[in-house]
Design a protein around this motif. Structure first.
Motif, mmCIF file in Angstrom:
data_model
loop_
_atom_site.group_PDB
_atom_site.id
_atom_site.type_symbol
_atom_site.label_atom_id
_atom_site.label_comp_id
_atom_site.label_asym_id
_atom_site.label_seq_id
_atom_site.Cartn_x
_atom_site.Cartn_y
_atom_site.Cartn_z
ATOM 1 N N UNK A 135 131.154 5.022 103.739
ATOM 2 C CA UNK A 135 129.774 5.503 103.254
ATOM 3 C C UNK A 135 129.501 6.646 103.958
ATOM 4 N N UNK A 136 128.349 7.320 103.281
ATOM 5 C CA UNK A 136 127.770 8.569 103.742
ATOM 6 C C UNK A 136 126.607 8.878 103.160
ATOM 7 N N UNK A 137 125.821 9.513 103.540
ATOM 8 C CA UNK A 137 124.474 10.122 103.142
ATOM 9 C C UNK A 137 124.464 11.479 102.569
ATOM 10 N N UNK A 138 125.630 11.897 102.629
ATOM 11 C CA UNK A 138 125.896 13.620 102.190
ATOM 12 C C UNK A 138 125.809 13.627 100.607
ATOM 13 N N UNK A 139 125.436 14.829 100.285
ATOM 14 C CA UNK A 139 125.258 15.364 99.230
ATOM 15 C C UNK A 139 126.690 15.390 98.280
ATOM 16 N N UNK A 151 123.971 4.200 106.242
ATOM 17 C CA UNK A 151 124.599 5.043 104.921
ATOM 18 C C UNK A 151 124.354 4.505 103.763
ATOM 19 N N UNK A 152 124.213 5.527 102.778
ATOM 20 C CA UNK A 152 123.998 5.154 101.333
ATOM 21 C C UNK A 152 125.156 4.585 100.654
ATOM 22 N N UNK A 153 125.107 3.447 100.095
ATOM 23 C CA UNK A 153 126.179 3.023 99.295
ATOM 24 C C UNK A 153 126.428 3.528 97.876
ATOM 25 N N UNK A 154 125.566 4.532 97.733
ATOM 26 C CA UNK A 154 125.918 5.018 96.311
ATOM 27 C C UNK A 154 126.456 6.520 96.474
ATOM 28 N N UNK A 155 127.231 6.562 97.628
ATOM 29 C CA UNK A 155 127.993 7.810 98.023
ATOM 30 C C UNK A 155 129.245 7.352 98.768
ATOM 31 N N UNK A 211 127.846 5.271 91.905
ATOM 32 C CA UNK A 211 126.936 4.602 91.226
ATOM 33 C C UNK A 211 127.089 3.050 90.899
ATOM 34 N N UNK A 212 128.472 2.690 91.027
ATOM 35 C CA UNK A 212 128.602 1.109 91.044
ATOM 36 C C UNK A 212 128.370 0.500 92.257
ATOM 37 N N UNK A 213 128.300 1.333 93.218
ATOM 38 C CA UNK A 213 128.079 0.713 94.680
ATOM 39 C C UNK A 213 129.479 0.007 95.236
ATOM 40 N N UNK A 214 130.564 0.422 94.947
ATOM 41 C CA UNK A 214 131.994 -0.239 95.300
ATOM 42 C C UNK A 214 132.119 0.033 96.619
ATOM 43 N N UNK A 215 132.480 -0.928 97.456
ATOM 44 C CA UNK A 215 132.587 -0.882 98.869
ATOM 45 C C UNK A 215 133.653 0.293 99.278
ATOM 46 N N UNK A 216 133.686 0.611 100.401
ATOM 47 C CA UNK A 216 135.073 1.434 100.797
ATOM 48 C C UNK A 216 136.248 0.785 100.627
ATOM 49 N N UNK A 217 136.216 -0.511 101.198
ATOM 50 C CA UNK A 217 137.506 -1.391 101.041
ATOM 51 C C UNK A 217 138.141 -1.606 99.613
ATOM 52 N N UNK A 235 135.676 14.892 100.614
ATOM 53 C CA UNK A 235 135.248 15.033 99.259
ATOM 54 C C UNK A 235 134.226 14.037 99.206
ATOM 55 N N UNK A 236 132.931 14.282 98.895
ATOM 56 C CA UNK A 236 131.846 13.346 98.625
ATOM 57 C C UNK A 236 131.706 12.830 97.096
ATOM 58 N N UNK A 237 132.031 11.650 96.987
ATOM 59 C CA UNK A 237 131.851 11.044 95.582
ATOM 60 C C UNK A 237 130.584 10.284 95.337
ATOM 61 N N UNK A 238 130.193 10.416 94.042
ATOM 62 C CA UNK A 238 129.129 9.506 93.679
ATOM 63 C C UNK A 238 129.494 8.101 93.424
#
Length: 104
Positions: free
Chosen positions: A84-88, A3-7, A31-37, A26-29
């Motif tokens: 993490x997700x690859x979704x738009x 999964x892409x860490x930018x979403x 951009x700072x690649x903050x981890x889910x935790x 909801x899929x969120x951008x």
């Protein structure tokens, strides 16, 4: 595929007075690649008892299945998790803007 860490996927639910649940995401951008935790820790500080929020204040659409005029309606929603997700992205806000919207 990783999964892409930018979403990030923000997962939440609404539980009415009879304990019926409706789930959403909801899929969120991110951009700072903050981890889910880390995103969870940042958001929990803004939530009521680290899990509840008012969707209107956070600009999250209400579920149509639970109308406010129902005798069993509760206006709190519950945070479930970030993943993490690859979704738009389905929300135009960045993760930081999204989390900021939970402030009172």
């Amino acid at each position: 595929m990783k999964a892409d860490s930018s979403k990030l996927r923000f997962e939440y639910l609404h539980r009415d007075g009879k304990n019926y649940k409706i789930f959403g995401s909801i899929i969120i951008k991110n951009i700072d690649k903050i981890s889910p935790l880390k995103a969870t820790l940042l958001l929990e500080k803004k939530l009521i008892d680290t899990e509840y929020f008012y969707p209107k204040m956070a600009k999250i659409p209400l579920f149509e299945e639970h109308k406010e005029d129902s005798e069993f309606f509760t206006d709190w929603y519950e945070f479930d998790k970030f993943s993490l997700t690859d979704e738009t992205p389905s929300d135009s806000r960045s993760l930081k803007e999204f989390i900021k919207s939970f402030e009172n």
